[in-house]
Design an enzyme around this catalytic site. Sequence first.
Site, PDB file in Angstrom:
ATOM      1  N   TYR A   1      16.288 -48.923 -13.340  1.00 32.81           N
ATOM      2  CA  TYR A   1      15.698 -48.751 -14.676  1.00 32.81           C
ATOM      3  C   TYR A   1      16.786 -48.589 -15.748  1.00 32.81           C
ATOM      4  O   TYR A   1      16.725 -49.209 -16.809  1.00 32.81           O
ATOM      5  CB  TYR A   1      14.780 -47.528 -14.629  1.00 32.81           C
ATOM      6  CG  TYR A   1      14.010 -47.246 -15.885  1.00 32.81           C
ATOM      7  CD1 TYR A   1      12.923 -48.038 -16.249  1.00 32.81           C
ATOM      8  CD2 TYR A   1      14.346 -46.171 -16.699  1.00 32.81           C
ATOM      9  CE1 TYR A   1      12.192 -47.757 -17.405  1.00 32.81           C
ATOM     10  CE2 TYR A   1      13.621 -45.880 -17.840  1.00 32.81           C
ATOM     11  CZ  TYR A   1      12.543 -46.678 -18.185  1.00 32.81           C
ATOM     12  OH  TYR A   1      11.827 -46.398 -19.323  1.00 32.81           O
TER      13      TYR A   1
ATOM     14  N   LYS B   1      17.421 -51.097 -18.824  1.00 28.76           N
ATOM     15  CA  LYS B   1      17.302 -50.634 -20.216  1.00 28.76           C
ATOM     16  C   LYS B   1      18.642 -50.748 -20.960  1.00 28.76           C
ATOM     17  O   LYS B   1      18.654 -51.029 -22.167  1.00 28.76           O
ATOM     18  CB  LYS B   1      16.787 -49.198 -20.257  1.00 28.76           C
ATOM     19  CG  LYS B   1      15.314 -49.065 -19.814  1.00 28.76           C
ATOM     20  CD  LYS B   1      14.382 -49.922 -20.634  1.00 28.76           C
ATOM     21  CE  LYS B   1      12.921 -49.555 -20.453  1.00 28.76           C
ATOM     22  NZ  LYS B   1      12.015 -50.525 -21.114  1.00 28.76           N
TER      23      LYS B   1
HETATM   24  N1  LIG Z   1       6.854 -42.969 -22.009  1.00 26.33           N
HETATM   25  C1  LIG Z   1       8.115 -42.734 -22.349  1.00 26.33           C
HETATM   26  O1  LIG Z   1       8.485 -41.616 -22.708  1.00 26.33           O
HETATM   27  C2  LIG Z   1       9.128 -43.844 -22.285  1.00 26.33           C
HETATM   28  C3  LIG Z   1      10.470 -43.502 -22.434  1.00 26.33           C
HETATM   29  C4  LIG Z   1      11.417 -44.497 -22.449  1.00 26.33           C
HETATM   30  C5  LIG Z   1      11.027 -45.818 -22.333  1.00 26.33           C
HETATM   31  N2  LIG Z   1       9.707 -46.140 -22.171  1.00 26.33           N
HETATM   32  C6  LIG Z   1       9.368 -47.562 -22.054  1.00 26.33           C
HETATM   33  O2  LIG Z   1       8.227 -47.858 -22.843  1.00 26.33           O
HETATM   34  C7  LIG Z   1       7.471 -48.890 -22.209  1.00 26.33           C
HETATM   35  C8  LIG Z   1       6.028 -48.415 -22.001  1.00 26.33           C
HETATM   36  O3  LIG Z   1       6.037 -47.269 -21.179  1.00 26.33           O
HETATM   37  P1  LIG Z   1       4.776 -46.320 -20.959  1.00 26.33           P
HETATM   38  O4  LIG Z   1       5.304 -44.955 -20.885  1.00 26.33           O
HETATM   39  O5  LIG Z   1       3.710 -46.650 -21.925  1.00 26.33           O
HETATM   40  O6  LIG Z   1       4.370 -46.752 -19.482  1.00 26.33           O
HETATM   41  P2  LIG Z   1       2.942 -46.995 -18.803  1.00 26.33           P
HETATM   42  O7  LIG Z   1       3.211 -47.041 -17.359  1.00 26.33           O
HETATM   43  O8  LIG Z   1       1.930 -46.052 -19.342  1.00 26.33           O
HETATM   44  O9  LIG Z   1       2.563 -48.463 -19.339  1.00 26.33           O
HETATM   45  C9  LIG Z   1       3.230 -49.612 -18.917  1.00 26.33           C
HETATM   46  C10 LIG Z   1       2.243 -50.759 -18.953  1.00 26.33           C
HETATM   47  O10 LIG Z   1       2.931 -51.954 -18.542  1.00 26.33           O
HETATM   48  C11 LIG Z   1       2.068 -52.673 -17.674  1.00 26.33           C
HETATM   49  N3  LIG Z   1       2.858 -53.575 -16.833  1.00 26.33           N
HETATM   50  C12 LIG Z   1       3.640 -53.261 -15.779  1.00 26.33           C
HETATM   51  N4  LIG Z   1       4.195 -54.371 -15.283  1.00 26.33           N
HETATM   52  C13 LIG Z   1       3.763 -55.410 -16.041  1.00 26.33           C
HETATM   53  C14 LIG Z   1       4.008 -56.806 -16.040  1.00 26.33           C
HETATM   54  N5  LIG Z   1       4.804 -57.383 -15.151  1.00 26.33           N
HETATM   55  N6  LIG Z   1       3.389 -57.569 -16.978  1.00 26.33           N
HETATM   56  C15 LIG Z   1       2.541 -57.012 -17.884  1.00 26.33           C
HETATM   57  N7  LIG Z   1       2.291 -55.704 -17.934  1.00 26.33           N
HETATM   58  C16 LIG Z   1       2.905 -54.907 -17.036  1.00 26.33           C
HETATM   59  C17 LIG Z   1       1.336 -51.603 -16.876  1.00 26.33           C
HETATM   60  O11 LIG Z   1       0.168 -52.125 -16.278  1.00 26.33           O
HETATM   61  C18 LIG Z   1       1.075 -50.580 -17.964  1.00 26.33           C
HETATM   62  O12 LIG Z   1      -0.145 -50.828 -18.622  1.00 26.33           O
HETATM   63  C19 LIG Z   1       8.203 -49.216 -20.917  1.00 26.33           C
HETATM   64  O13 LIG Z   1       9.065 -50.304 -21.132  1.00 26.33           O
HETATM   65  C20 LIG Z   1       8.998 -47.965 -20.654  1.00 26.33           C
HETATM   66  O14 LIG Z   1      10.110 -48.197 -19.842  1.00 26.33           O
HETATM   67  C21 LIG Z   1       8.744 -45.171 -22.123  1.00 26.33           C
END
Ligand SMILES: NC(=O)c1ccc[n+]([C@@H]2O[C@H](COP(=O)([O-])OP(=O)(O)OC[C@H]3O[C@@H](n4cnc5c(N)ncnc54)[C@H](O)[C@@H]3O)[C@@H](O)[C@H]2O)c1
Length: 316
Positions: free
Chosen positions: A164, A168
């Site tokens: 990851y 990133k």
């Molecule tokens: N939540 C946080 O605090 C946080 C922090 C840093 C980065 N992020 C990044 O933000 C983004 C969203 O994260 P989140 O927390 O909402 O996660 P989440 O798991 O709630 O949502 C991720 C979504 O992506 C979908 N997904 C997974 N693989 C997929 C694919 N191949 N094609 C299409 N859809 C796909 C999943 O079904 C899910 O709906 C991610 O890239 C994550 O790495 C989140």
Amino acid sequence: MNISKGSHQMQLNGKVAIVTGSGQGLGRSYALALAAAGAKVVVNDVDETQAKQVAAEIADAGGTAVAEPVAVGTSEAAQQLVSRAVDEFGRLDVMVTNAGILRDKVLWNMSDDDFDAVIHVHLRGTFTCAREAMKHFREAGEGGRLVLAGSPAGQRGNFGQTNYAAAKAGIAAMARTWAMECAKAGVTVNAVVPNAATVMTETIPFLAPYVEAMKAGEPIPSVVRRAASFGPPEDVAGLVVFLASEASGHITGQCIGIGGDRISLWSHPTEIRSAFLDGGWSADAIAEAFDSSVGESLETYGIPLPKIPTTQREGA
Ligand SMILES: NC(=O)c1ccc[n+]([C@@H]2O[C@H](COP(=O)([O-])OP(=O)(O)OC[C@H]3O[C@@H](n4cnc5c(N)ncnc54)[C@H](O)[C@@H]3O)[C@@H](O)[C@H]2O)c1
């Protein structure tokens, strides 16, 4: 710094946006916010039911959206998404590459599959979707916006997240590279570095109590919203709307942190110290001089745990 919430409503009327992985979590909040600002949205997720639900939610709120369920990572999926936007709405202005998964393990326990799966969705998914959008932006000649999803793990490294953090960090590097390559076409490229209560973060022990409280309908304490930059996904969506808008046309190549009550700008890696030796540096010369020259400024790494006072002062 105290700043007002802003008096005018940011408008994206006439714009078309794709948000990958917008069936839940942050992506869902981005899709809803972009639609509320007037954009027509292609809601993508690998989960068809969730993608359709979010598209329906947008329609119920008076917005315009279609669901396009497909697993991002391949060129075909990226083409499918851009084609859907253009076929359905006649144009594309904004590509938000948000889809993501986790497969956490320490280095020595991480399998090839764990590594490849995360690189495929995050790094290759971002690359293929951005490339397809950029091809369209260049042809259309009206500029565009690429909004990528970074992470504190990619900026700093994080225990158990080889795959990851690599993906990133690669996304941040692509944002800087594409900012140069896409400027002439009037396309900005920025990475959001979010922090929010989602399925992805609810298992982090330090944040778990706040996620539980939030689920029970309690607000996240102000001190946590500031010190940990942590709140619901809706707190992040304003940045995506801003980056999608005309108002951010001068901002590109940046990694912008957001969550809870905090917005921040991340630095880019840069040489912080150097030393010179005529004829170049042998191993012995480095061993002799390292600690008293460049080695005096060794960098920290990893995500520091925020300091949250035990007594939570309201408004602190
Ligand atoms: N939540 C946080 O605090 C946080 C922090 C840093 C980065 N992020 C990044 O933000 C983004 C969203 O994260 P989140 O927390 O909402 O996660 P989440 O798991 O709630 O949502 C991720 C979504 O992506 C979908 N997904 C997974 N693989 C997929 C694919 N191949 N094609 C299409 N859809 C796909 C999943 O079904 C899910 O709906 C991610 O890239 C994550 O790495 C989140």
